[in-house]
Design an enzyme around this catalytic site. Structure first.
Site, PDB file in Angstrom:
ATOM      1  N   ALA A 194       0.750  -1.036  -0.050  1.00 22.46           N
ATOM      2  CA  ALA A 194      -0.165  -0.036   0.294  1.00 22.46           C
ATOM      3  C   ALA A 194       1.396   1.127  -0.470  1.00 22.46           C
ATOM      4  O   ALA A 194       1.910   1.175   0.183  1.00 22.46           O
ATOM      5  CB  ALA A 194      -0.286   0.106   1.316  1.00 22.46           C
ATOM      6  N   GLU A 207      -0.565  -9.295  -1.053  1.00 23.13           N
ATOM      7  CA  GLU A 207      -2.225  -9.451  -1.779  1.00 23.13           C
ATOM      8  C   GLU A 207      -2.995  -9.914  -2.456  1.00 23.13           C
ATOM      9  O   GLU A 207      -4.028  -9.951  -2.770  1.00 23.13           O
ATOM     10  CB  GLU A 207      -2.545  -8.723  -0.297  1.00 23.13           C
ATOM     11  CG  GLU A 207      -2.369  -8.297   1.223  1.00 23.13           C
ATOM     12  CD  GLU A 207      -2.866  -7.678   2.093  1.00 23.13           C
ATOM     13  OE1 GLU A 207      -3.538  -8.284   3.246  1.00 23.13           O
ATOM     14  OE2 GLU A 207      -1.996  -6.345   1.743  1.00 23.13           O
TER      15      GLU A 207
HETATM   16  N1  T1G Z   1       4.592   3.442   0.338  1.00 18.85           N
HETATM   17  C1  T1G Z   1       5.240   4.755   0.006  1.00 18.85           C
HETATM   18  N2  T1G Z   1       6.332   5.146  -0.086  1.00 18.85           N
HETATM   19  C2  T1G Z   1       7.322   3.969  -0.341  1.00 18.85           C
HETATM   20  C3  T1G Z   1       6.962   2.442   0.347  1.00 18.85           C
HETATM   21  C4  T1G Z   1       6.090   2.324   0.318  1.00 18.85           C
HETATM   22  N3  T1G Z   1       4.865   0.856   0.291  1.00 18.85           N
HETATM   23  N4  T1G Z   1       8.089   1.707  -0.051  1.00 18.85           N
HETATM   24  C5  T1G Z   1       8.955   2.208  -0.606  1.00 18.85           C
HETATM   25  N5  T1G Z   1       8.919   3.880  -0.908  1.00 18.85           N
HETATM   26  C6  T1G Z   1       9.599   5.585  -1.059  1.00 18.85           C
HETATM   27  C7  T1G Z   1      10.598   5.627   0.129  1.00 18.85           C
HETATM   28  O1  T1G Z   1      10.577   6.339   0.665  1.00 18.85           O
HETATM   29  C8  T1G Z   1      11.741   5.752  -1.287  1.00 18.85           C
HETATM   30  O2  T1G Z   1      11.430   6.912  -1.164  1.00 18.85           O
HETATM   31  C9  T1G Z   1      11.822   5.022  -2.462  1.00 18.85           C
HETATM   32  O3  T1G Z   1      10.335   4.375  -2.404  1.00 18.85           O
HETATM   33  C10 T1G Z   1      12.361   3.999  -2.289  1.00 18.85           C
HETATM   34  O4  T1G Z   1      12.893   3.252  -1.002  1.00 18.85           O
HETATM   35  C11 T1G Z   1      -2.638  -2.896   3.077  1.00 18.85           C
HETATM   36  C12 T1G Z   1      -1.067  -2.172   5.053  1.00 18.85           C
HETATM   37  C13 T1G Z   1      10.300  -2.060  -1.702  1.00 18.85           C
HETATM   38  C14 T1G Z   1      12.006  -2.761  -0.127  1.00 18.85           C
HETATM   39  O5  T1G Z   1       6.331  -2.857   4.455  1.00 18.85           O
HETATM   40  O6  T1G Z   1      10.456  -2.072   2.161  1.00 18.85           O
HETATM   41  O7  T1G Z   1       1.039  -2.495   2.076  1.00 18.85           O
HETATM   42  O8  T1G Z   1      13.153   8.378   0.112  1.00 18.85           O
HETATM   43  O9  T1G Z   1      14.988   3.190  -0.316  1.00 18.85           O
HETATM   44  O10 T1G Z   1      16.223   0.354  -0.655  1.00 18.85           O
HETATM   45  O11 T1G Z   1      -1.773  -4.905   3.706  1.00 18.85           O
HETATM   46  O12 T1G Z   1      11.215   0.514   0.218  1.00 18.85           O
HETATM   47  O13 T1G Z   1      13.638   7.429  -2.684  1.00 18.85           O
HETATM   48  O14 T1G Z   1      11.497   9.358  -2.100  1.00 18.85           O
HETATM   49  O15 T1G Z   1      13.235   1.671   0.227  1.00 18.85           O
HETATM   50  O16 T1G Z   1      15.211  -0.544  -2.878  1.00 18.85           O
HETATM   51  C15 T1G Z   1       3.924  -2.866   2.936  1.00 18.85           C
HETATM   52  C16 T1G Z   1       7.860  -1.352   2.371  1.00 18.85           C
HETATM   53  C17 T1G Z   1       3.286  -1.109   3.323  1.00 18.85           C
HETATM   54  C18 T1G Z   1       7.600  -2.062   2.153  1.00 18.85           C
HETATM   55  C19 T1G Z   1      12.927  -1.382  -1.771  1.00 18.85           C
HETATM   56  N6  T1G Z   1       5.318  -2.721   2.203  1.00 18.85           N
HETATM   57  N7  T1G Z   1       9.368  -0.339   1.565  1.00 18.85           N
HETATM   58  O17 T1G Z   1      13.825  -0.746  -0.774  1.00 18.85           O
HETATM   59  O18 T1G Z   1      14.331   1.617  -1.950  1.00 18.85           O
HETATM   60  S1  T1G Z   1       1.310  -1.740   4.259  1.00 18.85           S
HETATM   61  C20 T1G Z   1       5.671  -1.826   2.711  1.00 18.85           C
HETATM   62  C21 T1G Z   1      10.304  -0.965   1.859  1.00 18.85           C
HETATM   63  C22 T1G Z   1       0.608  -2.314   3.176  1.00 18.85           C
HETATM   64  C23 T1G Z   1      -1.636  -3.757   3.210  1.00 18.85           C
HETATM   65  C24 T1G Z   1      -0.178  -2.591   3.789  1.00 18.85           C
HETATM   66  C25 T1G Z   1      11.337  -0.852   0.729  1.00 18.85           C
HETATM   67  C26 T1G Z   1      11.300  -1.548  -0.898  1.00 18.85           C
HETATM   68  P1  T1G Z   1      12.487   8.206  -1.098  1.00 18.85           P
HETATM   69  P2  T1G Z   1      13.623   2.777  -0.463  1.00 18.85           P
HETATM   70  P3  T1G Z   1      15.319  -0.125  -1.190  1.00 18.85           P
END
Ligand code: T1G
Length: 695
Positions: free
Chosen positions: A66, A109
């Site tokens: 998300a 999901e």
């Molecule tokens: N939403 C918004 N921005 C995100 C994002 C996300 N989910 N994931 C990454 N970014 C932005 C981050 O802030 C950065 O921005 C850029 O992308 C690169 O990220 C309904 C409730 C995917 C493994 O927890 O673990 O789904 O600083 O530096 O090292 O059930 O990002 O460049 O402006 O981390 O290559 C669940 C979170 C959400 C995954 C990539 N998903 N992301 O790592 O790059 S909750 C997560 C990560 C959800 C549902 C629920 C990592 C990555 P900027 P990065 P990276």
């Protein structure tokens, strides 16, 4: 090709519809992406020329969840995730999710609502919501156990692990692995295979065998709760995730979904998730240095030299050997060198014993470490790090040697945790090459590095050092030169108050309990006992002037001799010590201190609020770029619970006006140790938060 919206397009590859998402940086499920998905699936399903639908993403990754920036904000616009998932599951033709990068959270999901999933070998899948203080709120906790089984699902949703494609295939999470670089072609041929074999379009929702197999076995959940209790102490989300999996086992699918939704809403509106989401972005913001742009040229770092093969030097060396960078370690004599290299080998062998490394890995890493007794052998290194004991004269001598020996352009770094790096740099004619790399002990384990910018440090050296810290798997924060830099500087007022409270009537175990219950891994007095009360203490010079003197004079040295602030059992369990209580009361009386009952609330406020206040001083002096950097430092280097965001975030969460009011109250009774920082007063007066103030 049809553009469904600005991030989604649909095209036909012979008789297969290909729905492509392209929403950088990680195809997060923003309103646009959800609407594009919903409209795209419907369009493809209605297109008679399409016999199957492939969902694929452009860029670095499949949907990584998300859009976290949407949480806590205004009501979600666009199609809902549930609508998207229903459209996929109810499609009349096979929907295949083609996964590369990381299919995480809502991304997995969504994929679980496709009829089939394929991936390339480097892909990974996971439900890491727990790391954001959340749970998979789009059916993940109900569908995952139906595929991978209850135990594996419990492990995945409480660890947030990114599971490699090969393991996902074994678990049944994905149906096929196609070659790297062949994802689209692989997906299309897989779709054709599904059509040719007329495979049924089954919904994961109907896979009940694995959840039914766990019905009536509450012991599965009891055992699992016990197995993670220690490492998830204080966190809400892991327990909520477990309850959802329990619902998957004990409730019909739709009811389980409702339970999941209810528990998700409790978490997403709660303080812990707000703090953990803040931390997520803080750990991405911390790498950005306003006056050192991303394209600042970096110096090549292929060889490293370290002066001092003691605990710090050895640990630092391991970080570089772990990523294949050869390191030359310098010591004053062969015995010290052999001892240092011996400790490194023992550390590696311990990891091998625990199955984290192979014996071959150990030899490869040890092969990258060279010992020497001559600093001249470092001449060609790209980076040298001084890691000797804290003595300005010794450090300046080493930097003068660096200046004489090192090739032009080499980075000259010091691991000092306390001394003035500008003064150290003044021992060279190239202060622009000098920087602080403050590792935390044990340096091969602790994630944090304070990168310390001195007055003349060049932008190239800063950019190179920050990038290098990321290469060795560290969390780095750029800080300025001042006593204790940021982490220790904020620790000092807490320690001072903990010691002051002792003489006012609080006992060490009271103070430790309050901070432990707050979420810190250990209180200051248990920590002192672990480190040893007699570090830097000598019988000859001791005058019984401090409490520590008195304890050491009474041979209470800490855990190492079974008595310190606490008494220790043979199993090293700590218990309050009547003898120490008497020592403290007598010492307080001798110091003319009045003792009184002190509440837990006062203990917490007097230990934590001066930390927040010091954070404001640090920001005002420009020794940290932003408040969230201070929080990243304390979460990654000092065990501050991530579900409280960090000292600065915590200050905002409880209200800076409250912090200021209490500091002023304490200042009246306990003096200027509580004098509020002017920046804090400005924030409260102007009703501003850190961002408003530009921090
Ligand atoms: N939403 C918004 N921005 C995100 C994002 C996300 N989910 N994931 C990454 N970014 C932005 C981050 O802030 C950065 O921005 C850029 O992308 C690169 O990220 C309904 C409730 C995917 C493994 O927890 O673990 O789904 O600083 O530096 O090292 O059930 O990002 O460049 O402006 O981390 O290559 C669940 C979170 C959400 C995954 C990539 N998903 N992301 O790592 O790059 S909750 C997560 C990560 C959800 C549902 C629920 C990592 C990555 P900027 P990065 P990276």
């Amino acid at each position: 090709m049809t553009a469904i919206n600005e991030v989604t397009d649909l095209r036909l590859e012979s008789d297969i519809a290909v729905l492509t998402l392209d929403s950088p940086p990680v195809n997060a499920l923003s309103a646009n992406v959800r609407s594009g998905l919903f409209d795209g699936i419907q369009a493809a399903d209605a297109n008679d020329d399409a016999r199957a639908i492939v969902l694929i993403c452009e860029g670095r990754t499949f949907i990584a969840g998300a859009d976290i920036t949407e949480f806590g904000g205004k009501a979600a616009a666009g199609a809902s995730l549930t609508d998207v998932q229903a459209a996929m599951q109810n499609a009349k033709k096979p929907v295949i999710a083609a996964i590369h990068g990381t299919a995480l959270g809502g991304g997995l999901e969504v994929a679980l609502c496709a009829h089939f999933r394929i991936a390339i070998p480097s892909a990974r899948c996971g439900l890491p919501e727990v790391n954001l203080g959340l749970l998979p709120g789009a059916g993940g906790t109900q569908r995952l156990p139906r595929i991978v089984g209850v135990e594996t699902a419990l492990a995945m949703v409480t660890s947030g692990r990114h599971v490699p494609a090969a393991e996902c295939l074994e678990l049944g999470l994905i149906d096929e692995i196609v070659d790297e670089g062949e994802l689209l072609d692989g997906a299309i041929s897989f779709a054709k295979k599904v059509l040719a074999e007329d495979r049924p379009l089954r919904k994961v929702d109907e896979f009940n065998d694995k959840v039914e197999a766990a019905r009536g076995k509450p012991e599965i959940f009891e055992a699992f709760r016990a197995s993670i209790a220690r490492k998830t102490r204080g966190f809400l989300a892991p327990e909520y995730n477990i309850r959802c999996i329990e619902a998957a086992v004990n409730e019909p699918f739709d009811e389980g979904l409702r339970t999941e939704g209810r528990l998700f809403r409790e978490l997403v509106t709660g303080e812990q998730s707000a703090a953990q989401r803040y931390s997520f972005f803080a750990e991405r913001e911390v790498w950005k240095v306003p006056d050192v742009p991303r394209d600042t040229p970096q110096l090549p770092i292929q060889t490293v030299g370290i002066v001092g093969a003691g605990t710090m030097g050895g640990g630092i060396a391991m970080n570089f050997a772990n990523i294949g960078i050869p390191v030359t370690l310098i010591e004053q004599n062969q015995e010290a060198l052999d001892r240092g290299l011996g400790v490194v080998r023992a550390n590696y062998e311990r990891s091998a014993k625990r199955g984290r490394l192979t014996s071959e890995d150990v030899e490869v890493r040890m092969g990258l470490l060279t010992g020497s007794l001559s600093i001249d052998d470092l001449a060609e290194c790209d980076l040298v790090i001084e890691a000797v004991f804290e003595n300005m004269g010794v450090k300046k001598k080493i930097f003068a040697d660096f200046d004489r020996v090192m090739k032009p352009g080499a980075i000259l770094a010091t691991n000092t945790s306390a001394l003035d790096i500008d003064e150290i740099a003044s021992a060279t004619k190239r202060p622009e090459s000098v920087i602080g790399l403050h590792f935390f002990s044990p340096a091969n384990v602790m994630r944090l590095v304070e990168v310390v910018r001195a007055d003349h440090t060049s932008k190239e050296v800063i950019a190179t050092s920050m990038a290098l810290a990321k290469r060795i798997g560290k969390m780095a924060a750029l800080v300025g030169v001042c006593p204790g830099f940021v982490g220790n500087r904020i620790l000092a007022p807490r320690q001072a108050q903990a010691n002051a409270l002792l003489l006012e009537g609080a006992m060490p175990w009271d103070i430790d309990r309050v901070l432990f219950d707050f979420g810190l891994p250990m209180g200051p007095f248990a920590m002192s006992d672990l480190a040893g009360l007699d570090i830097g203490w000598s019988k000859e010079t001791s005058k019984g002037e401090t409490l520590r003197d008195v304890l050491c004079e009474m041979d209470r040295r800490g855990q190492k001799n079974g008595k310190g602030f606490y008494d220790y059992g043979d199993d090293r369990s700590a218990s309050p010590s009547p003898e120490v209580e008497k020592i403290i009361r007598d010492f307080a009386a001798r110091s003319g201190k009045e003792t009184r009952e002190i509440s837990d609330e006062e203990i917490l406020e007097r230990c934590v609020y001066p930390m927040i206040n010091e954070g404001f001083e640090i920001l005002a002096e420009g020794k940290a770029i932003r408040a969230s950097d201070i929080d990243v430092i304390w979460v990654n280097g000092y065990g501050w619970p991530v579900y409280r965001g960090g000292p600065m975030f915590y200050g905002e969460q409880i209200g800076l006006d409250r912090v200021l009011e209490r500091l002023r109250a304490f200042q009246k009774t306990h003096g200027d140790a509580f004098a509020p920082a002017s920046l804090l007063e400005q924030a409260v007066t102007e009703g501003k938060n850190y961002r408003d103030l530009g921090y």
